[in-house]
Write a protein that holds these residues in place. Structure first.
Motif, PDB file in Angstrom:
ATOM      1  N   LEU A 148       7.001  31.985  13.018  1.00  0.00           N
ATOM      2  CA  LEU A 148       7.856  32.403  14.122  1.00  0.00           C
ATOM      3  C   LEU A 148       9.109  31.536  14.223  1.00  0.00           C
ATOM      4  CD1 LEU A 148       5.141  33.153  16.835  1.00  0.00           C
ATOM      5  CD2 LEU A 148       6.527  34.819  15.587  1.00  0.00           C
ATOM      6  N   GLN A 149       8.944  30.239  13.998  1.00  0.00           N
ATOM      7  CA  GLN A 149      10.099  29.345  14.068  1.00  0.00           C
ATOM      8  C   GLN A 149      11.142  29.713  13.013  1.00  0.00           C
ATOM      9  OE1 GLN A 149      10.595  26.916  16.396  1.00  0.00           O
ATOM     10  NE2 GLN A 149      11.136  24.972  15.423  1.00  0.00           N
ATOM     11  N   TYR A 150      10.678  29.975  11.798  1.00  0.00           N
ATOM     12  CA  TYR A 150      11.608  30.327  10.724  1.00  0.00           C
ATOM     13  C   TYR A 150      12.312  31.650  11.032  1.00  0.00           C
ATOM     14  CZ  TYR A 150      13.499  30.915   6.024  1.00  0.00           C
ATOM     15  OH  TYR A 150      14.346  31.071   4.950  1.00  0.00           O
ATOM     16  N   ALA A 151      11.556  32.599  11.559  1.00  0.00           N
ATOM     17  CA  ALA A 151      12.146  33.894  11.906  1.00  0.00           C
ATOM     18  C   ALA A 151      13.247  33.720  12.956  1.00  0.00           C
ATOM     19  CB  ALA A 151      11.072  34.849  12.414  1.00  0.00           C
ATOM     20  N   MET A 152      12.982  32.916  13.967  1.00  0.00           N
ATOM     21  CA  MET A 152      13.984  32.700  15.013  1.00  0.00           C
ATOM     22  C   MET A 152      15.219  31.999  14.467  1.00  0.00           C
ATOM     23  SD  MET A 152      11.837  31.740  18.458  1.00  0.00           S
ATOM     24  CE  MET A 152      10.287  31.194  17.779  1.00  0.00           C
ATOM     25  N   GLN A 153      14.993  31.002  13.617  1.00  0.00           N
ATOM     26  CA  GLN A 153      16.118  30.254  13.065  1.00  0.00           C
ATOM     27  C   GLN A 153      17.035  31.138  12.225  1.00  0.00           C
ATOM     28  OE1 GLN A 153      13.867  27.220  11.035  1.00  0.00           O
ATOM     29  NE2 GLN A 153      14.189  25.722  12.655  1.00  0.00           N
ATOM     30  N   HIS A 154      16.487  32.237  11.677  1.00  0.00           N
ATOM     31  CA  HIS A 154      17.267  33.107  10.797  1.00  0.00           C
ATOM     32  C   HIS A 154      17.498  34.488  11.401  1.00  0.00           C
ATOM     33  CE1 HIS A 154      15.818  29.903   8.151  1.00  0.00           C
ATOM     34  NE2 HIS A 154      16.871  30.158   7.414  1.00  0.00           N
ATOM     35  N   ASN A 155      17.382  34.550  12.734  1.00  0.00           N
ATOM     36  CA  ASN A 155      17.698  35.779  13.473  1.00  0.00           C
ATOM     37  C   ASN A 155      16.925  36.995  12.973  1.00  0.00           C
ATOM     38  OD1 ASN A 155      19.754  34.524  15.152  1.00  0.00           O
ATOM     39  ND2 ASN A 155      21.021  34.461  13.306  1.00  0.00           N
ATOM     40  N   MET A 156      15.651  36.790  12.719  1.00  0.00           N
ATOM     41  CA  MET A 156      14.769  37.882  12.315  1.00  0.00           C
ATOM     42  C   MET A 156      13.854  38.253  13.477  1.00  0.00           C
ATOM     43  SD  MET A 156      13.617  36.434   8.576  1.00  0.00           S
ATOM     44  CE  MET A 156      14.808  36.006   7.307  1.00  0.00           C
ATOM     45  N   THR A 157      13.523  39.520  13.593  1.00  0.00           N
ATOM     46  CA  THR A 157      12.639  39.993  14.658  1.00  0.00           C
ATOM     47  C   THR A 157      11.233  40.224  14.110  1.00  0.00           C
ATOM     48  OG1 THR A 157      14.482  41.099  15.758  1.00  0.00           O
ATOM     49  CG2 THR A 157      12.252  41.789  16.376  1.00  0.00           C
ATOM     50  N   PRO A 158      10.216  39.505  14.622  1.00  0.00           N
ATOM     51  CA  PRO A 158       8.836  39.707  14.174  1.00  0.00           C
ATOM     52  C   PRO A 158       8.301  41.078  14.574  1.00  0.00           C
ATOM     53  CG  PRO A 158       9.097  37.573  15.231  1.00  0.00           C
ATOM     54  CD  PRO A 158      10.338  38.363  15.531  1.00  0.00           C
ATOM     55  N   LEU A 159       7.609  41.725  13.654  1.00  0.00           N
ATOM     56  CA  LEU A 159       7.004  43.037  13.910  1.00  0.00           C
ATOM     57  C   LEU A 159       5.479  43.004  13.788  1.00  0.00           C
ATOM     58  CD1 LEU A 159       9.503  45.269  11.896  1.00  0.00           C
ATOM     59  CD2 LEU A 159       9.534  44.750  14.345  1.00  0.00           C
ATOM     60  N   GLY A 160       4.947  42.023  13.093  1.00  0.00           N
ATOM     61  CA  GLY A 160       3.498  41.921  12.934  1.00  0.00           C
ATOM     62  C   GLY A 160       3.142  40.639  12.214  1.00  0.00           C
ATOM     63  N   LEU A 161       1.997  40.068  12.586  1.00  0.00           N
ATOM     64  CA  LEU A 161       1.580  38.792  11.997  1.00  0.00           C
ATOM     65  C   LEU A 161       0.075  38.801  11.777  1.00  0.00           C
ATOM     66  CD1 LEU A 161       2.921  35.321  13.187  1.00  0.00           C
ATOM     67  CD2 LEU A 161       0.595  35.586  12.329  1.00  0.00           C
ATOM     68  N   ALA A 162      -0.347  38.301  10.625  1.00  0.00           N
ATOM     69  CA  ALA A 162      -1.779  38.201  10.324  1.00  0.00           C
ATOM     70  C   ALA A 162      -2.026  36.906   9.556  1.00  0.00           C
ATOM     71  CB  ALA A 162      -2.253  39.400   9.514  1.00  0.00           C
ATOM     72  N   GLU A 163      -3.213  36.315   9.775  1.00  0.00           N
ATOM     73  CA  GLU A 163      -3.591  35.070   9.108  1.00  0.00           C
ATOM     74  C   GLU A 163      -4.980  35.219   8.497  1.00  0.00           C
ATOM     75  OE1 GLU A 163      -2.273  31.372  11.468  1.00  0.00           O
ATOM     76  OE2 GLU A 163      -2.351  32.945  13.008  1.00  0.00           O
ATOM     77  N   PHE A 164      -5.161  34.666   7.312  1.00  0.00           N
ATOM     78  CA  PHE A 164      -6.449  34.742   6.644  1.00  0.00           C
ATOM     79  C   PHE A 164      -6.811  33.393   6.031  1.00  0.00           C
ATOM     80  CE2 PHE A 164      -3.282  35.811   3.451  1.00  0.00           C
ATOM     81  CZ  PHE A 164      -3.688  35.123   2.318  1.00  0.00           C
ATOM     82  N   TYR A 165      -8.090  33.237   5.765  1.00  0.00           N
ATOM     83  CA  TYR A 165      -8.615  31.987   5.188  1.00  0.00           C
ATOM     84  C   TYR A 165      -8.876  32.201   3.711  1.00  0.00           C
ATOM     85  CZ  TYR A 165     -11.601  27.796   4.858  1.00  0.00           C
ATOM     86  OH  TYR A 165     -12.151  26.577   4.517  1.00  0.00           O
ATOM     87  N   TRP A 166      -8.488  31.203   2.902  1.00  0.00           N
ATOM     88  CA  TRP A 166      -8.634  31.326   1.455  1.00  0.00           C
ATOM     89  C   TRP A 166      -9.245  30.059   0.882  1.00  0.00           C
ATOM     90  CZ3 TRP A 166      -8.154  35.884  -0.759  1.00  0.00           C
ATOM     91  CH2 TRP A 166      -8.101  35.983  -2.155  1.00  0.00           C
ATOM     92  N   GLY A 167     -10.337  30.205   0.127  1.00  0.00           N
ATOM     93  CA  GLY A 167     -10.977  29.055  -0.502  1.00  0.00           C
ATOM     94  C   GLY A 167     -12.407  28.863  -0.035  1.00  0.00           C
ATOM     95  N   ARG A 168     -12.928  27.694  -0.391  1.00  0.00           N
ATOM     96  CA  ARG A 168     -14.303  27.350  -0.028  1.00  0.00           C
ATOM     97  C   ARG A 168     -14.470  27.376   1.487  1.00  0.00           C
ATOM     98  NH1 ARG A 168     -16.772  21.429  -1.560  1.00  0.00           N
ATOM     99  NH2 ARG A 168     -18.931  21.733  -0.884  1.00  0.00           N
ATOM    100  N   GLU A 169     -15.598  27.890   1.962  1.00  0.00           N
ATOM    101  CA  GLU A 169     -15.784  28.030   3.398  1.00  0.00           C
ATOM    102  C   GLU A 169     -15.661  26.683   4.104  1.00  0.00           C
ATOM    103  OE1 GLU A 169     -19.699  29.574   4.135  1.00  0.00           O
ATOM    104  OE2 GLU A 169     -20.603  27.593   4.116  1.00  0.00           O
ATOM    105  N   SER A 170     -15.245  26.737   5.375  1.00  0.00           N
ATOM    106  CA  SER A 170     -15.074  25.514   6.149  1.00  0.00           C
ATOM    107  C   SER A 170     -16.421  24.815   6.337  1.00  0.00           C
ATOM    108  CB  SER A 170     -14.466  25.830   7.513  1.00  0.00           C
ATOM    109  OG  SER A 170     -15.312  26.695   8.248  1.00  0.00           O
ATOM    110  N   ARG A 171     -16.369  23.529   6.646  1.00  0.00           N
ATOM    111  CA  ARG A 171     -17.612  22.743   6.780  1.00  0.00           C
ATOM    112  C   ARG A 171     -18.539  23.317   7.835  1.00  0.00           C
ATOM    113  NH1 ARG A 171     -17.287  18.344   3.737  1.00  0.00           N
ATOM    114  NH2 ARG A 171     -15.228  17.557   3.125  1.00  0.00           N
ATOM    115  N   SER A 172     -17.960  23.857   8.909  1.00  0.00           N
ATOM    116  CA  SER A 172     -18.783  24.426   9.975  1.00  0.00           C
ATOM    117  C   SER A 172     -19.298  25.818   9.634  1.00  0.00           C
ATOM    118  CB  SER A 172     -17.965  24.505  11.270  1.00  0.00           C
ATOM    119  OG  SER A 172     -16.888  25.420  11.110  1.00  0.00           O
ATOM    120  N   GLY A 173     -18.704  26.431   8.587  1.00  0.00           N
ATOM    121  CA  GLY A 173     -19.072  27.793   8.235  1.00  0.00           C
ATOM    122  C   GLY A 173     -18.359  28.838   9.065  1.00  0.00           C
TER     123      GLY A 173
END
Length: 307
Positions: A249-274
């Protein structure tokens, strides 16, 4: 830094009119400025995340912008499958000022101790100032830690010596003005407590100085520090501002871009807590991101309408 969309728009905008648009809210936060909760849906970002996942599998590294023969081994995905375990990645779909569409990519925090990697948005903080702060404080903090560990060893030895010493009138603790004279063990414990308190205060000052390096924007053109955003007395959780969503979001604002959708995913070995599993999507976190994202998203509704 801005990548073209991989999905076929079929002449449509990547918004609610697109068949791949996902209305589920994945990014949200309570704004301390206006007292309202602001949100951003996944939109077509999950479809774009799927394309990024395919690229990660294909290249086996995150520096996908460079040829194989000059790829940096530090950016191999082996890092995420080893002791370091996995990491969060995010994609933000944006509209530029000239009406074009594209995506921004981010990884959480550092990747194998590196802040900047080609093709990924930068961190919120000034890395040079961060490195200078760490270089100034860490040697002192680590030195205090070594002194404390040395005292721990001395305390163990003194306790063992005291236990083996026969109790005689000559070795018994004497009284001075009605008060017990400190034993060698007492003095060691007092010295240790003093060093622990000194290290704690220095660590707190150092962390506050680092948090001051984060300057967070919102879509009203305002800028605030983390201490302005988090409730007084609560403290700022370690790692705040380093997650994917704030970086995107910070980068988008700095470059006058309008966010339309955001998603985050986990990649790699599972976290210690699972709690985090490879290839799974997760919403923005509650403890670190909820307050900061609320502030950052403030004003986006008006910008989306007028844009």
């Amino acid at each position: 830094m801005l990548f073209p969309l991989t999905i076929d728009l079929h002449g449509l905008a990547p918004d609610t009119s697109h068949p791949l648009h996902d209305a589920e809210v994945t990014t949200r936060g309570l704004c301390p400025r206006c007292g309202r909760e602001h949100t951003l849906p996944a939109g077509v970002a999950r479809a774009e995340c799927a394309a990024l996942m395919q690229q990660l599998e294909q290249y086996g590294r995150i520096d996908m912008q460079v040829p194989d023969h000059i790829a940096d081994p530090h950016f191999s995905l082996d890092y995420l499958n080893g002791v370091a375990r996995g990491q969060m990645f995010g994609v933000l779909v944006v509209r530029t000022q000239d009406g074009a569409y594209g995506t921004l990519r981010a990884f959480s925090a550092q990747y194998n101790r590196v802040w900047h990697v080609d093709g990924w948005v930068p961190p919120l903080l000034d890395v040079a100032a961060f490195d200078a702060q760490v270089a100034k404080d860490d040697p002192v903090i680590n030195g205090l830690g070594r002194e404390i560990r040395a005292l721990d060893d001395a305390i163990v030895e003194e306790r063992q010596a005291s236990e083996n010493q026969p109790c005689t009138p000559q070795s018994a603790q004497t009284l001075t003005d009605g008060e017990a004279t400190p034993t060698p063990l007492d003095l060691l414990m007092q010295q240790r407590a003093s060093l622990v308190d000194e290290r704690r205060q220095l660590s707190q000052r150092s962390m506050r100085a680092i948090h001051e390096l984060y300057r967070v924007r919102n879509f009203r053109g305002e800028i605030a520090s983390l201490f302005d955003i988090f409730p007084a007395g609560r403290g700022v959780p370690t790692g705040t501002g380093d997650c994917c969503a704030p970086k995107l979001l910070q980068y988008a604002m700095q470059h006058n871009m309008t966010p339309l959708g955001l998603a985050e995913f986990y990649w790699g070995r599972e976290s210690r807590s699972g709690a985090r599993q490879h290839g799974e999507f997760y919403p923005s976190c509650q403890d670190k991101c909820y307050p900061i994202l609320g502030y950052m998203l403030c004003g986006l509704e008006e910008e989306t309408i007028t844009g």
